[in-house]
Scaffold this active site. Structure first.
Site, PDB file in Angstrom:
ATOM      1  N   GLY A 219       0.711  -1.449   0.095  1.00 18.21           N
ATOM      2  CA  GLY A 219       0.128  -0.023  -0.104  1.00 18.21           C
ATOM      3  C   GLY A 219       0.752   1.400   0.082  1.00 18.21           C
ATOM      4  O   GLY A 219       1.582   1.529  -0.850  1.00 18.21           O
ATOM      5  N   GLU A 220       0.617   2.118   1.009  1.00 17.05           N
ATOM      6  CA  GLU A 220       1.359   3.236   1.093  1.00 17.05           C
ATOM      7  C   GLU A 220       2.746   3.321   2.110  1.00 17.05           C
ATOM      8  O   GLU A 220       3.119   4.253   2.438  1.00 17.05           O
ATOM      9  CB  GLU A 220       0.533   4.364   1.733  1.00 17.05           C
ATOM     10  CG  GLU A 220       0.176   4.217   3.144  1.00 17.05           C
ATOM     11  CD  GLU A 220      -1.245   3.262   3.149  1.00 17.05           C
ATOM     12  OE1 GLU A 220      -1.797   3.699   4.472  1.00 17.05           O
ATOM     13  OE2 GLU A 220      -1.361   2.562   2.407  1.00 17.05           O
ATOM     14  N   GLU A 221       3.185   1.587   2.265  1.00 21.83           N
ATOM     15  CA  GLU A 221       4.249   1.518   3.042  1.00 21.83           C
ATOM     16  C   GLU A 221       5.572   1.382   2.003  1.00 21.83           C
ATOM     17  O   GLU A 221       5.505   0.520   1.128  1.00 21.83           O
ATOM     18  CB  GLU A 221       4.111   0.568   3.934  1.00 21.83           C
ATOM     19  CG  GLU A 221       3.416   0.835   5.107  1.00 21.83           C
ATOM     20  CD  GLU A 221       3.434  -0.150   6.311  1.00 21.83           C
ATOM     21  OE1 GLU A 221       4.375  -0.350   6.869  1.00 21.83           O
ATOM     22  OE2 GLU A 221       2.432  -1.003   6.365  1.00 21.83           O
TER      23      GLU A 221
END
Length: 307
Positions: A219-221
């Site tokens: 995801g956003e990691e």
């Protein structure tokens, strides 16, 4: 009146001796170099025993100063592949576990560590080899950000962890996550958020060291592995990455978007270095604490012990 398509369906032409089955190509094992990616190779294995090492008398030469002249032996009996260590200086590892001189059966799911190199075994037909370079690149890269993907990071990290254990050095895992990403998505939409993730991947790539491993984690990691530096230097690296993201001018449709990231750090040294999964779990706890006290915070795992 029947159409041409209907004729083909209703009337099958029979012929004797004109249709011959294609010969079946027997799959054979290949030794594939996964890391370093610049050393990517697919080496067909012959039946019998093959010596891997750095010496000129090795059957397969692997250029790495941590690899012994005759490091390990891989054998294929036509049915299964086995691997054993040849009393090498730095050891031979399968999925992080050191081998002995007793042969161990391996398959395509295993990851082999020899020096800093990560390899695998795969069975394939000879005609498959020409397509595998393109497939390899597609399978190791995140399609959106073009950063290495999580599996690639996991594979490449094995050699760095083994090296840090042998040299009694620190190694650090950094997890970096975009703050309030759901709100950004609600406010700006998917297209803008994809643009943010692409930009973030470029910023992190530019501001890391060449020796640091980097990937889109989920995801956003994003995740980084930093070898051969102190805890203080790891903290400085995290701050440099955080500041670089904050200073970057993200915009969408000519409107500025404020973007910050939080980072969690896990550090271990020498024989105390656990599995990569355990390091990631510790870094994830640090990241969670950072986001609770964020945005734009950096938390080291040492801080959790004092909290």
């Amino acid at each position: 009146m029947s159409t041409l398509g209907e004729l083909h369906l209703e009337n099958t032409i029979q012929s004797d001796g004109l249709t011959r089955p294609m010969p079946t190509a027997k799959a054979r094992p290949y030794l594939i170099v996964l890391y370093p990616q610049t050393s990517f190779r697919q080496i067909p294995l012959t039946q019998g025993k093959t010596i891997l090492g750095r010496g000129s008398d090795a059957d397969i030469r692997l250029e790495d100063e941590m690899i012994s002249r005759k490091h390990s032996e891989i054998a294929w009996d036509g049915n299964k592949v086995t691997l054993r260590d040849l009393d090498s200086t730095n050891g031979t590892f399968v999925d992080g576990v050191a081998l002995t001189t007793h042969p161990k059966a391996i398959d395509a799911e295993n990851r082999l560590q020899i020096g800093k190199m990560v390899l695998k075994i795969d069975f394939k037909e000879p005609t498959d080899e020409a397509f595998d370079r393109e497939f390899f690149e597609a399978a190791t890269t995140d399609p959106l950000t073009k950063a290495p993907n999580r599996r690639t990071f996991m594979d490449r990290s094995l050699g760095e962890l083994a090296s840090a254990r042998r040299k009694n050095q620190y190694v650090h895992v950094l997890l970096c996550e975009v703050d309030h990403f759901k709100k950004l998505s609600d406010d700006w939409g998917k297209t803008a958020c994809n643009m943010i993730l692409k930009g973030l991947a470029q910023i992190l790539t530019r501001n890391k060291r060449e020796s640091d491993l980097f990937a889109r984690y989920a995801g956003e990691e994003f995740v980084l592995l930093l070898p051969e530096m102190t805890k203080a230097d790891a903290q400085k690296s995290a701050e440099r990455l955080r500041a670089a993201v904050e200073a970057y001018k993200f915009s969408f449709n000519d409107k500025p978007i404020p973007v910050t990231v939080s980072l969690g750090i896990a550090s271990f040294k020498g024989k105390e270095i656990p599995t990569l999964d355990a390091m990631l779990s510790t870094a994830s706890q640090s990241l969670y604490y950072a986001k609770e006290h964020g945005p734009g915070q950096i938390v080291h795992s040492d801080m959790l012990e004092k909290a």
